[in-house]
Write a protein that holds these residues in place. Structure first.
Motif, PDB file in Angstrom:
ATOM      1  N   TYR A 239     -14.164  -4.328   8.551  1.00  0.00           N
ATOM      2  CA  TYR A 239     -14.477  -5.492   9.382  1.00  0.00           C
ATOM      3  C   TYR A 239     -15.451  -6.409   8.664  1.00  0.00           C
ATOM      4  O   TYR A 239     -15.354  -7.621   8.719  1.00  0.00           O
ATOM      5  CB  TYR A 239     -15.040  -5.004  10.708  1.00  0.00           C
ATOM      6  CG  TYR A 239     -15.538  -6.075  11.628  1.00  0.00           C
ATOM      7  CD1 TYR A 239     -16.857  -6.103  12.035  1.00  0.00           C
ATOM      8  CD2 TYR A 239     -14.691  -7.061  12.114  1.00  0.00           C
ATOM      9  CE1 TYR A 239     -17.316  -7.073  12.896  1.00  0.00           C
ATOM     10  CE2 TYR A 239     -15.144  -8.031  12.971  1.00  0.00           C
ATOM     11  CZ  TYR A 239     -16.459  -8.033  13.358  1.00  0.00           C
ATOM     12  OH  TYR A 239     -16.920  -9.000  14.204  1.00  0.00           O
TER      13      TYR A 239
ATOM     14  N   ILE B 105     -21.698   8.631  12.433  1.00  0.00           N
ATOM     15  CA  ILE B 105     -20.457   8.318  13.152  1.00  0.00           C
ATOM     16  C   ILE B 105     -19.273   8.873  12.370  1.00  0.00           C
ATOM     17  O   ILE B 105     -19.372   9.100  11.178  1.00  0.00           O
ATOM     18  CB  ILE B 105     -20.285   6.799  13.353  1.00  0.00           C
ATOM     19  CG1 ILE B 105     -20.383   6.061  12.024  1.00  0.00           C
ATOM     20  CG2 ILE B 105     -21.301   6.257  14.309  1.00  0.00           C
ATOM     21  CD1 ILE B 105     -20.025   4.631  12.167  1.00  0.00           C
ATOM     22  N   PRO B 106     -18.168   9.085  13.050  1.00  0.00           N
ATOM     23  CA  PRO B 106     -17.003   9.644  12.375  1.00  0.00           C
ATOM     24  C   PRO B 106     -16.542   8.754  11.242  1.00  0.00           C
ATOM     25  O   PRO B 106     -16.714   7.535  11.267  1.00  0.00           O
ATOM     26  CB  PRO B 106     -15.943   9.705  13.475  1.00  0.00           C
ATOM     27  CG  PRO B 106     -16.673   9.595  14.733  1.00  0.00           C
ATOM     28  CD  PRO B 106     -17.966   8.910  14.476  1.00  0.00           C
TER      29      PRO B 106
ATOM     30  N   ARG C 118     -15.292  -0.158  10.434  1.00  0.00           N
ATOM     31  CA  ARG C 118     -16.365  -1.146  10.461  1.00  0.00           C
ATOM     32  C   ARG C 118     -16.593  -1.749   9.087  1.00  0.00           C
ATOM     33  O   ARG C 118     -16.875  -2.933   8.961  1.00  0.00           O
ATOM     34  CB  ARG C 118     -17.656  -0.505  10.948  1.00  0.00           C
ATOM     35  CG  ARG C 118     -17.677  -0.347  12.433  1.00  0.00           C
ATOM     36  CD  ARG C 118     -18.970   0.246  12.884  1.00  0.00           C
ATOM     37  NE  ARG C 118     -19.074   0.171  14.326  1.00  0.00           N
ATOM     38  CZ  ARG C 118     -18.486   1.017  15.146  1.00  0.00           C
ATOM     39  NH1 ARG C 118     -17.771   1.987  14.669  1.00  0.00           N
ATOM     40  NH2 ARG C 118     -18.609   0.875  16.448  1.00  0.00           N
TER      41      ARG C 118
ATOM     42  N   ASN D 103     -27.802  -1.563   9.956  1.00  0.00           N
ATOM     43  CA  ASN D 103     -27.747  -0.338  10.767  1.00  0.00           C
ATOM     44  C   ASN D 103     -26.593   0.542  10.348  1.00  0.00           C
ATOM     45  O   ASN D 103     -26.718   1.761  10.259  1.00  0.00           O
ATOM     46  CB  ASN D 103     -27.577  -0.708  12.247  1.00  0.00           C
ATOM     47  CG  ASN D 103     -28.884  -1.137  12.849  1.00  0.00           C
ATOM     48  OD1 ASN D 103     -29.929  -0.762  12.366  1.00  0.00           O
ATOM     49  ND2 ASN D 103     -28.816  -1.918  13.891  1.00  0.00           N
ATOM     50  N   LEU D 104     -25.446  -0.132  10.083  1.00  0.00           N
ATOM     51  CA  LEU D 104     -24.280   0.640   9.686  1.00  0.00           C
ATOM     52  C   LEU D 104     -24.561   1.418   8.422  1.00  0.00           C
ATOM     53  O   LEU D 104     -24.241   2.605   8.298  1.00  0.00           O
ATOM     54  CB  LEU D 104     -23.098  -0.319   9.466  1.00  0.00           C
ATOM     55  CG  LEU D 104     -21.813   0.337   8.959  1.00  0.00           C
ATOM     56  CD1 LEU D 104     -21.274   1.267  10.001  1.00  0.00           C
ATOM     57  CD2 LEU D 104     -20.787  -0.710   8.624  1.00  0.00           C
TER      58      LEU D 104
ATOM     59  N   ARG E 169     -26.817  -5.766  11.954  1.00  0.00           N
ATOM     60  CA  ARG E 169     -25.821  -4.767  12.318  1.00  0.00           C
ATOM     61  C   ARG E 169     -25.303  -4.064  11.065  1.00  0.00           C
ATOM     62  O   ARG E 169     -25.111  -2.846  11.067  1.00  0.00           O
ATOM     63  CB  ARG E 169     -24.679  -5.470  13.044  1.00  0.00           C
ATOM     64  CG  ARG E 169     -23.749  -4.483  13.680  1.00  0.00           C
ATOM     65  CD  ARG E 169     -22.718  -5.196  14.499  1.00  0.00           C
ATOM     66  NE  ARG E 169     -21.611  -4.299  14.776  1.00  0.00           N
ATOM     67  CZ  ARG E 169     -20.410  -4.693  15.094  1.00  0.00           C
ATOM     68  NH1 ARG E 169     -20.166  -5.982  15.173  1.00  0.00           N
ATOM     69  NH2 ARG E 169     -19.462  -3.823  15.348  1.00  0.00           N
TER      70      ARG E 169
ATOM     71  N   LYS F 217     -13.687   7.738  10.283  1.00  0.00           N
ATOM     72  CA  LYS F 217     -12.707   6.695  10.565  1.00  0.00           C
ATOM     73  C   LYS F 217     -13.390   5.436  11.092  1.00  0.00           C
ATOM     74  O   LYS F 217     -13.105   4.312  10.670  1.00  0.00           O
ATOM     75  CB  LYS F 217     -11.706   7.209  11.601  1.00  0.00           C
ATOM     76  CG  LYS F 217     -10.395   6.458  11.586  1.00  0.00           C
ATOM     77  CD  LYS F 217      -9.360   7.135  12.430  1.00  0.00           C
ATOM     78  CE  LYS F 217      -9.868   7.243  13.842  1.00  0.00           C
ATOM     79  NZ  LYS F 217      -8.851   7.652  14.794  1.00  0.00           N
ATOM     80  N   SER F 218     -14.357   5.628  12.022  1.00  0.00           N
ATOM     81  CA  SER F 218     -15.019   4.443  12.582  1.00  0.00           C
ATOM     82  C   SER F 218     -15.826   3.738  11.520  1.00  0.00           C
ATOM     83  O   SER F 218     -15.905   2.512  11.487  1.00  0.00           O
ATOM     84  CB  SER F 218     -15.925   4.818  13.745  1.00  0.00           C
ATOM     85  OG  SER F 218     -15.729   6.115  14.136  1.00  0.00           O
TER      86      SER F 218
ATOM     87  N   VAL G 162     -25.683 -10.426  12.160  1.00  0.00           N
ATOM     88  CA  VAL G 162     -24.672  -9.688  11.410  1.00  0.00           C
ATOM     89  C   VAL G 162     -25.339  -8.806  10.373  1.00  0.00           C
ATOM     90  O   VAL G 162     -24.962  -7.641  10.183  1.00  0.00           O
ATOM     91  CB  VAL G 162     -23.696 -10.680  10.737  1.00  0.00           C
ATOM     92  CG1 VAL G 162     -22.862  -9.956   9.715  1.00  0.00           C
ATOM     93  CG2 VAL G 162     -22.803 -11.316  11.755  1.00  0.00           C
TER      94      VAL G 162
ATOM     95  N   SER H 181     -24.901   5.618   8.669  1.00  0.00           N
ATOM     96  CA  SER H 181     -23.478   5.856   8.491  1.00  0.00           C
ATOM     97  C   SER H 181     -23.133   7.322   8.643  1.00  0.00           C
ATOM     98  O   SER H 181     -21.994   7.661   8.930  1.00  0.00           O
ATOM     99  CB  SER H 181     -23.038   5.363   7.125  1.00  0.00           C
ATOM    100  OG  SER H 181     -23.865   5.941   6.135  1.00  0.00           O
TER     101      SER H 181
ATOM    102  N   LEU I  64     -16.849 -10.533   7.748  1.00  0.00           N
ATOM    103  CA  LEU I  64     -18.001 -11.348   8.109  1.00  0.00           C
ATOM    104  C   LEU I  64     -18.964 -11.511   6.940  1.00  0.00           C
ATOM    105  O   LEU I  64     -19.626 -12.520   6.825  1.00  0.00           O
ATOM    106  CB  LEU I  64     -18.742 -10.702   9.279  1.00  0.00           C
ATOM    107  CG  LEU I  64     -18.049 -10.864  10.614  1.00  0.00           C
ATOM    108  CD1 LEU I  64     -18.878 -10.187  11.675  1.00  0.00           C
ATOM    109  CD2 LEU I  64     -17.878 -12.318  10.939  1.00  0.00           C
TER     110      LEU I  64
END
Lengths: 302, 261
Positions: B124, B113-114, B121, B105-106, B102, B116-117, B99, B110, B132
Motif C-alpha cells: 500500500y 502483525i501477521p 500494508r 509505526n508499521l 503510520r 500477510k497484513s 502517513v 512489524s 502513498l
C-alpha cells in the motif's frame, strides 16, 4: 490511558470535594487533564464555583476553560439551559470563535436537532477544513442517528487524511464489529496493534475477531494472539486463557483427518487449562467443578 | 632594565588623556616584566607566566557584555513573538505527516502483525502506481527549492534571518568599537598558537600567551553559550535558536526523501 496513581488521586479528590473539603478547582483541573467523564460532579462543583463571583475572579484566565467544561457536563446531564447560559457567556467573550461554535453545535446535537447540528458543523468546517474534533462530531451524529454505514463512510474519509489517529481506528473497529464486518474489523485492530503494540486489549480483541472468522490459519494466528495477551498481562486474563483452550480444540477438530506434522505442542493448551483451574480455585472456587468437567469434555471430544 | 622595557614600550605608554581601560593593557605587562627581569632584546621564548588582570575588567567588560546579550536576546524573543504570522495548516502537509507516522509505526511494530497484513500494508505504501510513499525518481523536489517556491515560507524565513542577523551585527560592532585592544580574560586551559588570530584580535603583541583572549572571544562565547540560559528563562521554543538556524542554513542539501532510507 489513565495511570493508576492519577486515577487514585482523582478518586481521593472527588471524595474530598464531595464531603465539603476544598480543592474543587484542583479536582476540576485533574478531570480536564485526564478527560474523565464525571459529568454530574463536574456540573455540581463547577456551577458552585462559577456562581460565586469571588471564586470566579480567583480563577483568572481559567474561568473560560471552566465555562467550557461545565457546558460539556451540563449537556451530558441533559441540563440544556445551564449549557445555553454558559455558551452565551462564552460567545459574548469570544465572538466568532471556532471553539464556541463547536459548543453550540454540540448543544444542538444534545437536543437532538441533527440536521441543524450538521449544518452548523459544516459551516465551521468551511473555515477550518482540518479540524479533527468537528469531523469526529459529524461521525458521532451519524452514529447517534443509527446510520452506521454513513458513520463508517465518514470515518473512512477522516482516516484517509488523519491516518495516525488511533482513537479513530478504535471507533471504526467497534463499528465494524457491530456491523459484523469482521475482516475490516481485523484490519482496524491490526492498525491499533501497530501503533500501540504493548496494550493487551487490542491483542485480545484481534484474537477474538480472528477466532470468529474461523479457518485454520486464522485459528492458529488467534491462538498466537491469545498467547501474547497472556504474556502481556502476566497470565491474569481469564478470557485469554479460555481463548487458548478453545482455539486448540477448534484447531484439533479441523486437523482431525490430517497427520499432525506440526503439532504445535499441546503444552500451551495444558498449561492454559492448569492456569484456568488455578484461577478459579482462587477466585471462584464454587465454579471450579464446572470448569474441570468442561475441560475434560473438551479433551475427550478433541 | 626597567628603563629598557619602558623604552621599548614607549609607543604604548599612556598619555594624559587616555581612558582608564586603555591603560589596563600596559599595567599587566609592566608588572610582568618587572617581575621577571627579562631583557626584551634577547627574549624570544614564549612566556608562560601569569598576567594579573585588573578586576575592573571583570566589572566593566565581562559582566556588562553578558548582561547586554541577555537583554538583547529577551528583546528579540518578544519581538519575534509579536511578528509571528499564523500559518494555516495545509491539507497536504498534514496528510503527509500522518502517513509518515503510520509508516513509522508499521516499521517499528512489524513483528506484531501477521506476515500477510504486513506485506499488504507495505505494498500500500510503496506500490509503484499509487503507493502513498512512493516518489518516482527525478520528481522529488529538493527541500530548498520547495521552500523558496512557497512565498509564505520564504517570507517567514527572511523575517527570522533578519531578526537574527541584525542584533548580532550590531552587538559585534559595539563590542569591537568599545572593547577592543586589551586582554579581557584568561582561558583556563592551554591552547596552541593557531588560535592566536582568532582569539586575540585586538591584542597586537605576539608574545602574550594564547590563553589570554580579547573581549571578542568573550562575545562569541556568550553567543553560543547563552542558549541554555534562554531556555531556562524563556521556556522552550525560544528565540535564541541562532546556532540551530545557522546549522540549518548550512545543511541545506538535506533531502527528505532519503530520510526514511
Amino acid at each position: 490511558m489513565v495511570r493508576a496513581e492519577e486515577a487514585a488521586r482523582l478518586d481521593r479528590l472527588e471524595s474530598q470535594v464531595e464531603n465539603g473539603g476544598g480543592g474543587a478547582e484542583e479536582y476540576l483541573c485533574l478531570v480536564r487533564k485526564l478527560k474523565a467523564r464525571r459529568s454530574d460532579k463536574v456540573l455540581k462543583h463547577g456551577l458552585s464555583i462559577l456562581n460565586d463571583p469571588k471564586a470566579r475572579s480567583k480563577l483568572g484566565g481559567e474561568e473560560w476553560t471552566l465555562y467550557e467544561q461545565v457546558a460539556f457536563a451540563a449537556m451530558d446531564c441533559q441540563q440544556h439551559d445551564v449549557a445555553k447560559d454558559c455558551i452565551a457567556i462564552l460567545s459574548k467573550e469570544f465572538p466568532g470563535s471556532t471553539r464556541v461554535g463547536r459548543l453550540e453545535g454540540l448543544l444542538l446535537e444534545a437536543k437532538g436537532a441533527w440536521a441543524e447540528a450538521e449544518k452548523a458543523y459544516e459551516r465551521l468546517l468551511e473555515d477550518n477544513p482540518l479540524d479533527q474534533l468537528i469531523h469526529k462530531r459529524m461521525v458521532a451524529i451519524a452514529k447517534a442517528q443509527g446510520d452506521l454505514s454513513a458513520a463508517v463512510n465518514l470515518l473512512n474519509k477522516y482516516l484517509e487524511i488523519f491516518m495516525a489517529d488511533h482513537d479513530a481506528w478504535r471507533e471504526l473497529a467497534e463499528i465494524y464489529m457491530s456491523l459484523q464486518m469482521y475482516k475490516q474489523a481485523a484490519f482496524c485492530y491490526e492498525e491499533l496493534i501497530l501503533s500501540q503494540p504493548t496494550v493487551p486489549p487490542y491483542h485480545l480483541a484481534y484474537a477474538e475477531v480472528l477466532y470468529t472468522i474461523g479457518g485454520l490459519e486464522n485459528l492458529q494466528t488467534a491462538k498466537k494472539y491469545y498467547a501474547s495477551t497472556i504474556t502481556l498481562t502476566g497470565g491474569k486474563n481469564t478470557r485469554a486463557l479460555y481463548g487458548v483452550c478453545l482455539c486448540s480444540i477448534a484447531i484439533n477438530q479441523l486437523t482431525k483427518g490430517r497427520n499432525k506434522e506440526e503439532k504445535e505442542g499441546s503444552n500451551l493448551q495444558s498449561l492454559a487449562a492448569e492456569a484456568l483451574q488455578r484461577d478459579y480455585k482462587e477466585r471462584a472456587p464454587k465454579k471450579l467443578p464446572l470448569v474441570i468437567s468442561m475441560l475434560k469434555n473438551m479433551k475427550l471430544n478433541s | 632594565f626597567l628603563s629598557r622595557g619602558v623604552e621599548f614600550l614607549s609607543p604604548f605608554l599612556p598619555s594624559k588623556g587616555t581612558k582608564r581601560w586603555q591603560r589596563l593593557q600596559i599595567r599587566p605587562l609592566l608588572f610582568f616584566l618587572s617581575q621577571k627581569g627579562l631583557c626584551f632584546g634577547g627574549a624570544a621564548a614564549s612566556m608562560a607566566e601569569d598576567l594579573v588582570l585588573d578586576t575592573a575588567i571583570r566589572d566593566w567588560v565581562l559582566v556588562p557584555l553578558s548582561v547586554v546579550m541577555v537583554l538583547i536576546g529577551v528583546l528579540r524573543y518578544f519581538v519575534s513573538k509579536l511578528m509571528r504570522s499564523h500559518q494555516a495548516p495545509d491539507l497536504k502537509v498534514v496528510k503527509e505527516g500522518q502517513v509518515i507516522l503510520r509508516a513509522r509505526n508499521l516499521r517499528a511494530a512489524s513483528g506484531f502483525i501477521p506476515a500477510k497484513s504486513f506485506r499488504s500494508r507495505k505494498t500500500y505504501f510503496t506500490n509503484e502506481e499509487n503507493g502513498l510513499l512512493h516518489v518516482p525518481k527525478g520528481q522529488s523536489q529538493n527541500a530548498q527549492a520547495q521552500m523558496f517556491s512557497d512565498p509564505n515560507l520564504a517570507m517567514d524565513m527572511m523575517k527570522k534571518n533578519l531578526s537574527m542577523i541584525i542584533p548580532q551585527t550590531l552587538t559585534f560592532a559595539w563590542v569591537n568599537f568599545f572593547f577592543s585592544g586589551f586582554v579581557a580574560a584568561k582561558i583556563p586551559f592551554p591552547l596552541t598558537q593557531r588560535f592566536r588570530g582568532m582569539l586575540q584580535n585586538g591584542i597586537d603583541l605576539s608574545t602574550v600567551d594564547v590563553s589570554y583572549v580579547s573581549s571578542r572571544s568573550w562575545y562569541f562565547l556568550n553567543l553560543f553559550g547563552l542558549r541554555g540560559l534562554f531556555s531556562l528563562i524563556l521556556g522552550e521554543e525560544n528565540a535564541m535558536d541562532d546556532t540551530q538556524r545557522m546549522m540549518q542554513m548550512s545543511g541545506f542539501g538535506f533531502d527528505p526523501s532519503r530520510v526514511i532510507a
